[in-house]
Design a protein around this motif. Structure first.
Motif, short mmCIF file in Angstrom:
data_model
loop_
_atom_site.label_atom_id
_atom_site.label_comp_id
_atom_site.label_asym_id
_atom_site.label_seq_id
_atom_site.Cartn_x
_atom_site.Cartn_y
_atom_site.Cartn_z
N VAL B 149 0.83 -1.21 0.00
CA VAL B 149 0.00 0.00 0.00
C VAL B 149 0.87 1.26 0.00
O VAL B 149 0.58 2.23 -0.69
N PHE B 150 1.94 1.21 0.80
CA PHE B 150 2.78 2.41 0.95
C PHE B 150 4.08 2.31 0.16
O PHE B 150 5.07 2.96 0.52
N GLN B 151 4.06 1.49 -0.90
CA GLN B 151 5.28 1.28 -1.69
C GLN B 151 5.92 2.59 -2.15
O GLN B 151 7.13 2.79 -1.99
N SER B 152 5.10 3.48 -2.69
CA SER B 152 5.65 4.73 -3.22
C SER B 152 6.21 5.61 -2.09
O SER B 152 7.26 6.23 -2.23
N LYS B 153 5.50 5.63 -0.95
CA LYS B 153 5.96 6.46 0.17
C LYS B 153 7.23 5.91 0.79
O LYS B 153 8.01 6.63 1.40
N LEU B 154 7.41 4.59 0.66
CA LEU B 154 8.61 3.97 1.23
C LEU B 154 9.81 4.09 0.29
O LEU B 154 10.89 3.60 0.60
N THR B 155 9.60 4.72 -0.83
CA THR B 155 10.63 4.91 -1.87
C THR B 155 11.32 3.60 -2.26
O THR B 155 12.54 3.53 -2.41
N LEU B 156 10.47 2.55 -2.34
CA LEU B 156 10.99 1.26 -2.79
C LEU B 156 10.85 1.19 -4.31
O LEU B 156 9.82 1.59 -4.85
N SER B 157 11.89 0.68 -4.95
CA SER B 157 11.77 0.52 -6.40
C SER B 157 10.79 -0.62 -6.67
O SER B 157 10.60 -1.49 -5.82
N TYR B 158 10.18 -0.62 -7.84
CA TYR B 158 9.20 -1.64 -8.18
C TYR B 158 9.81 -3.03 -8.10
O TYR B 158 9.22 -3.96 -7.55
N ARG B 159 11.05 -3.14 -8.60
CA ARG B 159 11.72 -4.45 -8.61
C ARG B 159 11.97 -4.98 -7.20
O ARG B 159 11.77 -6.15 -6.92
N THR B 160 12.41 -4.06 -6.32
CA THR B 160 12.67 -4.47 -4.91
C THR B 160 11.37 -4.90 -4.27
O THR B 160 11.30 -5.95 -3.61
N TRP B 161 10.32 -4.07 -4.45
CA TRP B 161 9.02 -4.40 -3.87
C TRP B 161 8.52 -5.74 -4.39
O TRP B 161 8.07 -6.58 -3.63
N GLN B 162 8.65 -5.94 -5.71
CA GLN B 162 8.17 -7.17 -6.32
C GLN B 162 8.89 -8.40 -5.75
O GLN B 162 8.26 -9.41 -5.43
N ALA B 163 10.21 -8.26 -5.61
CA ALA B 163 10.99 -9.39 -5.07
C ALA B 163 10.57 -9.69 -3.63
O ALA B 163 10.37 -10.85 -3.25
N LEU B 164 10.41 -8.62 -2.83
CA LEU B 164 9.98 -8.79 -1.43
C LEU B 164 8.59 -9.39 -1.36
O LEU B 164 8.32 -10.30 -0.57
N HIS B 165 7.71 -8.88 -2.22
CA HIS B 165 6.31 -9.32 -2.24
C HIS B 165 6.21 -10.80 -2.59
O HIS B 165 5.55 -11.57 -1.88
#
Lengths: 197, 218
Positions: B149-165
């Motif tokens: 939900v807060f991906q953009s606010k956490l300044t996570l790159s899409y790739r990092t978020w995707q890998a974590l997710h």
């Protein structure tokens, strides 16, 4: 000044004399070889359980029973009936309300000799802030040098008694009236205690 | 190519497929929710009135979350039949909404269950490992949803978020079946146990399909 010194000295001597038997008979509970077990009826069967976490002080000298004393504190949340779900229920408000009443205590007020190695300790049992006077018989097995450490002496105590859980507010009688959980709890305590001579 | 959503005959078929899919999904969800009401564990025997309702609905909330977690895998599995009739955009929207529902349900689940026992917490003992697995799962799920939900606010790159997710979800799905299978006596035998195994098997097959497709597309 001299009078004060003598009086003070006498008080000191008397104090030491009065406490000496108690000091000499301070026993430390050997938690690894002491148990507080209970059993209670469940419809037709008997459920067994124990409290692994308890502590206490024992001052016991058969020759000076007036100076002997037992104090026990049991951590209620450690109740174990070999069923995690049941133990959670026993800790809940339906029974012990362990968060609100985390300990059960027994404090002795008098110990008398009955016969042979049998004694009776009178004292106050407090469970869920309900205090009741109880007379509990116990057997003192005597003392012996520890087979593992000659510098230590071992003493043994055993007791078995029953108490009415409902009198202490451990349950409101709902499960008893349903014929599910009994009211009387049989308690067995076996204590091995150690001291240095 | 004709749009199945506008062609009269295909539109009818599409409606049928969509209705069947929604009905199937609701049936699965309803079945999960019904387990604590029809297959009472012994812990429910000792509860009455509000306490019993709290415990039953607490268990139902957990099971609903578990069922939705399996649906989450379906939403992202890119089944052609679903994408044709629901559109990929809607499936992703459903995935995001469902995630938030899961977060809500897994928060209600322990609150209701602990509430039924007057919030009597269990001590740190090894025998409560299924409950501790649940706590770990709760943290993990809230973490997954929160980070998404807060991906953009956490300044996570899409790739990092995707890998974590992806990693987090895989662990969470494994843990949910371990937690459900061992925490309640409802799943010791019979229909609930069979249902749990079936759901775990389906989740496993879906994951294998997703990872195989990803590998082949590389």
């Amino acid at each position: 000044m001299k009078r004060f010194t003598i009086t003070g000295f006498l008080i000191l001597i008397l104090s030491i004399t009065a406490w000496a038997p108690a000091w000499g008979n301070d026993w430390t509970i050997d938690a690894n070889h002491s148990t507080i077990q209970f059993r209670i009826k469940h419809i037709f069967s008997t459920v067994f359980g124990y409290f692994p976490d308890f502590d206490g002080t024992i001052h016991f000298d058969p020759e000076h029973l007036d100076q002997s004393k037992f104090d026990f504190t049991v951590q209620v949340k450690t109740i174990n009936t070999a069923n995690a779900k049941r133990d959670t229920h026993l800790r809940s408000n339906d029974f012990f309300a362990a968060d609100k009443y985390p300990v059960m205590t027994f404090t002795s007020s008098k110990i008398i000799h009955k016969q042979d190695n049998t004694y009776e300790v009178s004292g106050t049992m407090t469970i869920k802030d309900t205090a009741k006077d109880m007379n509990i018989p116990f057997v003192f097995h005597g003392t012996a040098p520890s087979p593992f450490d000659k510098k230590q002496i071992v003493a043994g105590f055993d007791t078995a008694f029953s108490l009415d859980r409902l009198a202490f507010g451990v349950g409101d009688g709902k499960f008893f009236n349903m014929g599910v959980v009994g009211d009387m709890v049989d308690i067995t305590i076996s204590v091995e205690a150690l001291r240095t001579p | 190519m004709e749009d199945p959503r506008t062609h009269p005959v295909r539109k009818k078929t599409g409606t049928l497929v969509k209705s069947a899919a929604v009905a199937l999904a609701l049936a699965g969800l309803g079945t999960g929710i019904c387990v604590p009401f029809f297959f009472e564990s012994q812990s429910l025997y000792y509860k009455f009135g509000l306490d019993k309702a709290l415990l039953q609905w607490g268990k139902a909330a957990g099971l609903a979350a578990a069922v939705l977690m399996v649906y989450q895998i379906v939403f992202v599995s890119r089944f052609r039949v679903l994408e044709t009739h629901f559109t990929r955009k809607r499936l992703w929207a459903a995935h995001r909404t469902c995630g938030k529902f899961i977060a809500l349900l897994v928060t209600l689940h322990p609150l209701l269950i602990l509430g039924s026992d007057g919030f009597a917490f269990f001590p740190l003992e090894k025998r409560y490992w299924p409950e501790f697995t649940g706590i770990l799962l709760w943290v993990l799920i809230l973490g997954i949803v929160g980070v998404s939900v807060f991906q953009s606010k956490l300044t996570l790159s899409y790739r990092t978020w995707q890998a974590l997710h992806r990693a987090g979800v895989l662990v969470a799905v494994c843990l949910v079946f371990i937690h459900a299978g061992f925490v309640s006596e409802s799943f010791v035998s019979g229909f609930p146990r069979a249902g749990l195994f079936l759901a775990a098997f389906m989740a496993g097959v879906l994951f294998i399909r997703i990872y195989t497709k990803r590998l082949l597309n590389k």
